[in-house]
Design a protein around this motif. Structure first.
Motif, PDB file in Angstrom:
ATOM      1  N   LEU A 176       0.720   2.449  -5.107  1.00 52.81           N
ATOM      2  CA  LEU A 176       0.836   1.106  -5.648  1.00 52.81           C
ATOM      3  C   LEU A 176       1.423   0.144  -4.615  1.00 52.81           C
ATOM      4  O   LEU A 176       2.374   0.494  -3.911  1.00 52.81           O
ATOM      5  CB  LEU A 176       1.733   1.112  -6.899  1.00 52.81           C
ATOM      6  CG  LEU A 176       1.251   1.986  -8.069  1.00 52.81           C
ATOM      7  CD1 LEU A 176       2.294   1.973  -9.179  1.00 52.81           C
ATOM      8  CD2 LEU A 176      -0.093   1.502  -8.580  1.00 52.81           C
ATOM      9  N   GLN A 177       0.837  -1.060  -4.512  1.00 50.00           N
ATOM     10  CA  GLN A 177       1.399  -2.058  -3.627  1.00 50.00           C
ATOM     11  C   GLN A 177       2.806  -2.412  -4.087  1.00 50.00           C
ATOM     12  O   GLN A 177       3.057  -2.656  -5.265  1.00 50.00           O
ATOM     13  CB  GLN A 177       0.554  -3.333  -3.593  1.00 50.00           C
ATOM     14  CG  GLN A 177       1.096  -4.350  -2.590  1.00 50.00           C
ATOM     15  CD  GLN A 177       0.457  -5.713  -2.729  1.00 50.00           C
ATOM     16  OE1 GLN A 177      -0.122  -6.034  -3.757  1.00 50.00           O
ATOM     17  NE2 GLN A 177       0.581  -6.529  -1.704  1.00 50.00           N
ATOM     18  N   ALA A 178       3.756  -2.438  -3.144  1.00 51.34           N
ATOM     19  CA  ALA A 178       5.150  -2.740  -3.474  1.00 51.34           C
ATOM     20  C   ALA A 178       5.565  -4.120  -2.992  1.00 51.34           C
ATOM     21  O   ALA A 178       6.284  -4.842  -3.686  1.00 51.34           O
ATOM     22  CB  ALA A 178       6.073  -1.681  -2.876  1.00 51.34           C
ATOM     23  N   TRP A 190       2.699  -9.744  10.121  1.00 51.76           N
ATOM     24  CA  TRP A 190       2.267  -9.580   8.727  1.00 51.76           C
ATOM     25  C   TRP A 190       2.449  -8.136   8.326  1.00 51.76           C
ATOM     26  O   TRP A 190       2.265  -7.226   9.144  1.00 51.76           O
ATOM     27  CB  TRP A 190       0.800  -9.970   8.618  1.00 51.76           C
ATOM     28  CG  TRP A 190       0.147  -9.814   7.274  1.00 51.76           C
ATOM     29  CD1 TRP A 190       0.028 -10.757   6.299  1.00 51.76           C
ATOM     30  CD2 TRP A 190      -0.511  -8.638   6.760  1.00 51.76           C
ATOM     31  NE1 TRP A 190      -0.655 -10.258   5.208  1.00 51.76           N
ATOM     32  CE2 TRP A 190      -0.989  -8.948   5.457  1.00 51.76           C
ATOM     33  CE3 TRP A 190      -0.718  -7.353   7.254  1.00 51.76           C
ATOM     34  CZ2 TRP A 190      -1.674  -8.025   4.678  1.00 51.76           C
ATOM     35  CZ3 TRP A 190      -1.392  -6.422   6.468  1.00 51.76           C
ATOM     36  CH2 TRP A 190      -1.870  -6.769   5.204  1.00 51.76           C
ATOM     37  N   MET A 191       2.836  -7.896   7.067  1.00 48.80           N
ATOM     38  CA  MET A 191       3.005  -6.519   6.628  1.00 48.80           C
ATOM     39  C   MET A 191       2.603  -6.361   5.176  1.00 48.80           C
ATOM     40  O   MET A 191       2.656  -7.299   4.384  1.00 48.80           O
ATOM     41  CB  MET A 191       4.452  -6.058   6.830  1.00 48.80           C
ATOM     42  CG  MET A 191       5.491  -6.804   6.019  1.00 48.80           C
ATOM     43  SD  MET A 191       5.699  -6.176   4.349  1.00 48.80           S
ATOM     44  CE  MET A 191       6.972  -7.276   3.736  1.00 48.80           C
ATOM     45  N   ASN A 192       2.203  -5.125   4.866  1.00 50.02           N
ATOM     46  CA  ASN A 192       1.897  -4.752   3.490  1.00 50.02           C
ATOM     47  C   ASN A 192       2.511  -3.383   3.239  1.00 50.02           C
ATOM     48  O   ASN A 192       2.348  -2.460   4.044  1.00 50.02           O
ATOM     49  CB  ASN A 192       0.389  -4.703   3.249  1.00 50.02           C
ATOM     50  CG  ASN A 192       0.043  -4.509   1.787  1.00 50.02           C
ATOM     51  OD1 ASN A 192       0.256  -5.388   0.960  1.00 50.02           O
ATOM     52  ND2 ASN A 192      -0.481  -3.333   1.461  1.00 50.02           N
ATOM     53  N   LEU A 193       3.252  -3.255   2.124  1.00 53.16           N
ATOM     54  CA  LEU A 193       3.945  -2.021   1.794  1.00 53.16           C
ATOM     55  C   LEU A 193       3.408  -1.438   0.499  1.00 53.16           C
ATOM     56  O   LEU A 193       3.159  -2.168  -0.467  1.00 53.16           O
ATOM     57  CB  LEU A 193       5.444  -2.288   1.615  1.00 53.16           C
ATOM     58  CG  LEU A 193       6.222  -2.753   2.842  1.00 53.16           C
ATOM     59  CD1 LEU A 193       7.622  -3.175   2.429  1.00 53.16           C
ATOM     60  CD2 LEU A 193       6.301  -1.653   3.881  1.00 53.16           C
ATOM     61  N   TYR A 228       6.993 -11.199  -0.870  1.00 57.42           N
ATOM     62  CA  TYR A 228       7.167 -11.007  -2.305  1.00 57.42           C
ATOM     63  C   TYR A 228       7.257  -9.518  -2.614  1.00 57.42           C
ATOM     64  O   TYR A 228       6.725  -8.670  -1.900  1.00 57.42           O
ATOM     65  CB  TYR A 228       6.053 -11.674  -3.119  1.00 57.42           C
ATOM     66  CG  TYR A 228       4.651 -11.141  -2.924  1.00 57.42           C
ATOM     67  CD1 TYR A 228       4.225  -9.996  -3.593  1.00 57.42           C
ATOM     68  CD2 TYR A 228       3.742 -11.801  -2.096  1.00 57.42           C
ATOM     69  CE1 TYR A 228       2.934  -9.513  -3.437  1.00 57.42           C
ATOM     70  CE2 TYR A 228       2.449 -11.328  -1.931  1.00 57.42           C
ATOM     71  CZ  TYR A 228       2.053 -10.182  -2.608  1.00 57.42           C
ATOM     72  OH  TYR A 228       0.782  -9.706  -2.449  1.00 57.42           O
ATOM     73  N   TYR A 229       8.007  -9.232  -3.692  1.00 58.02           N
ATOM     74  CA  TYR A 229       8.240  -7.871  -4.134  1.00 58.02           C
ATOM     75  C   TYR A 229       7.600  -7.709  -5.505  1.00 58.02           C
ATOM     76  O   TYR A 229       7.999  -8.354  -6.477  1.00 58.02           O
ATOM     77  CB  TYR A 229       9.743  -7.601  -4.204  1.00 58.02           C
ATOM     78  CG  TYR A 229      10.108  -6.177  -4.516  1.00 58.02           C
ATOM     79  CD1 TYR A 229       9.724  -5.130  -3.691  1.00 58.02           C
ATOM     80  CD2 TYR A 229      10.859  -5.876  -5.644  1.00 58.02           C
ATOM     81  CE1 TYR A 229      10.071  -3.824  -3.972  1.00 58.02           C
ATOM     82  CE2 TYR A 229      11.214  -4.564  -5.940  1.00 58.02           C
ATOM     83  CZ  TYR A 229      10.815  -3.541  -5.096  1.00 58.02           C
ATOM     84  OH  TYR A 229      11.164  -2.244  -5.390  1.00 58.02           O
ATOM     85  N   LEU A 273       8.000   4.505   2.009  1.00 54.14           N
ATOM     86  CA  LEU A 273       6.967   3.489   1.878  1.00 54.14           C
ATOM     87  C   LEU A 273       5.950   3.625   2.997  1.00 54.14           C
ATOM     88  O   LEU A 273       6.307   3.866   4.159  1.00 54.14           O
ATOM     89  CB  LEU A 273       7.596   2.093   1.933  1.00 54.14           C
ATOM     90  CG  LEU A 273       8.574   1.765   0.802  1.00 54.14           C
ATOM     91  CD1 LEU A 273       9.366   0.508   1.137  1.00 54.14           C
ATOM     92  CD2 LEU A 273       7.828   1.582  -0.509  1.00 54.14           C
ATOM     93  N   ASP A 274       4.684   3.460   2.653  1.00 51.66           N
ATOM     94  CA  ASP A 274       3.624   3.356   3.658  1.00 51.66           C
ATOM     95  C   ASP A 274       3.456   1.887   4.020  1.00 51.66           C
ATOM     96  O   ASP A 274       3.409   1.028   3.133  1.00 51.66           O
ATOM     97  CB  ASP A 274       2.312   3.906   3.118  1.00 51.66           C
ATOM     98  CG  ASP A 274       2.363   5.409   2.907  1.00 51.66           C
ATOM     99  OD1 ASP A 274       2.767   6.114   3.852  1.00 51.66           O
ATOM    100  OD2 ASP A 274       2.016   5.873   1.811  1.00 51.66           O
TER     101      ASP A 274
END
Length: 266
Positions: free
Chosen positions: A92-94, A84-87, A107-108, A71-72
């Motif tokens: 595609l956003q996970a 805060w994080m974004n994966l 949230y997933y 994952l990035d």
């Protein structure tokens, strides 16, 4: 444990990381003045971070026995206020998540579920009972995240630096629950935290964290490599590879999309 739970945990836990690299034959010579007494040592390892905000671009690998793609991650920390994080997986956003002193949310996207909890959620995942916002931030920054003192710990110099080991089992009480741990912490000559091992005396569950490949940014040491091993009924590992540090502020939006279902950790 659902695979996505560890992906959210990964991003909330760590800002550093690349899978550990081979040690050089001639490590850099420490420029830190020798520690004169135990009081100076404990004062130094408990020194708080002074940065305002830091953004880290990372790659995360979680090894849980189930397939999870690399994952990035973009992880943003406002000192003392927010993580805060974004994966994303491939393009595609996970998942997205945020931790504040009040608790953790995330949230997933792939199965349309979300969490909204106090820190008991992360404590259950790690099989510990002491994680709050401050300890979480210190953990992810490679700083001492446990209560330590000269009275309860034995300080021993060695060739690599220093070791702190609990003189007796340490009783940590949180929300009315008391857990006993045997604890060992290793520091290098510059008093950077290198390794932590906690063993629950009741069931021998362990939490092991290794920090390495440190670099200095804005006059503060950040570990570029972090490895977390959670040993309970099964063993899970989290490895993170840092690619960039940025100390400018950024917008951190968070809202759960419609029709997502709340989930609880069992």
């Amino acid at each position: 444990m659902k695979p996505y739970i560890l992906t959210i945990l990964s991003a909330l836990l760590i800002t550093s990381c690349s899978v550990q690299k081979k040690q050089t034959e001639n490590p850099p010579v420490s420029t830190t003045k020798p520690i004169e007494n135990n009081t100076q040592f404990f004062s130094s390892i408990e020194k708080k971070s002074t940065f305002d905000a830091v953004k880290i671009n990372s790659k995360i690998d979680a090894r849980t026995g189930s397939f999870i793609p690399t994952l990035d991650a973009v992880i943003y920390v406002e000192n003392g206020q927010k993580i805060w994080m974004n994966l994303t997986a491939v393009i595609l956003q996970a998942a997205r998540g945020v931790a504040t002193p009040e608790g953790v949310k995330g949230y997933y996207k792939l199965d349309k579920t979300y969490i909204d909890s106090d820190f008991s959620y992360l404590n259950k995942l790690l099989n510990v009972n002491f994680i709050d916002y401050n300890s979480l931030q210190n953990l992810l920054l490679g700083k001492t995240f446990l209560p330590v003192s000269d009275e309860n710990y034995r300080l021993t110099p060695n060739l690599q630096g220093f070791n702190l080991s609990s003189k007796e089992t340490q009783k940590i009480t949180e929300n009315g629950k008391t857990t006993e741990y045997n604890i060992s912490l290793d520091y290098d000559m510059d008093l950077n935290l290198n390794h932590v091992l906690l063993t629950n005396t009741l069931n021998n569950d362990q939490l092991e964290i290794t920090y390495s490949n440190r670099e200095i940014f804005n006059n503060e040491s950040f570990p570029k490599s972090v490895k977390i091993i959670i040993k309970a009924k099964k063993t899970d590992e989290i490895l993170i590879e840092n690619t960039k540090f940025d100390f400018s502020r950024m917008e951190t939006t968070y809202s759960v999309p419609a029709n997502y279902k709340k989930t609880e950790i069992k």
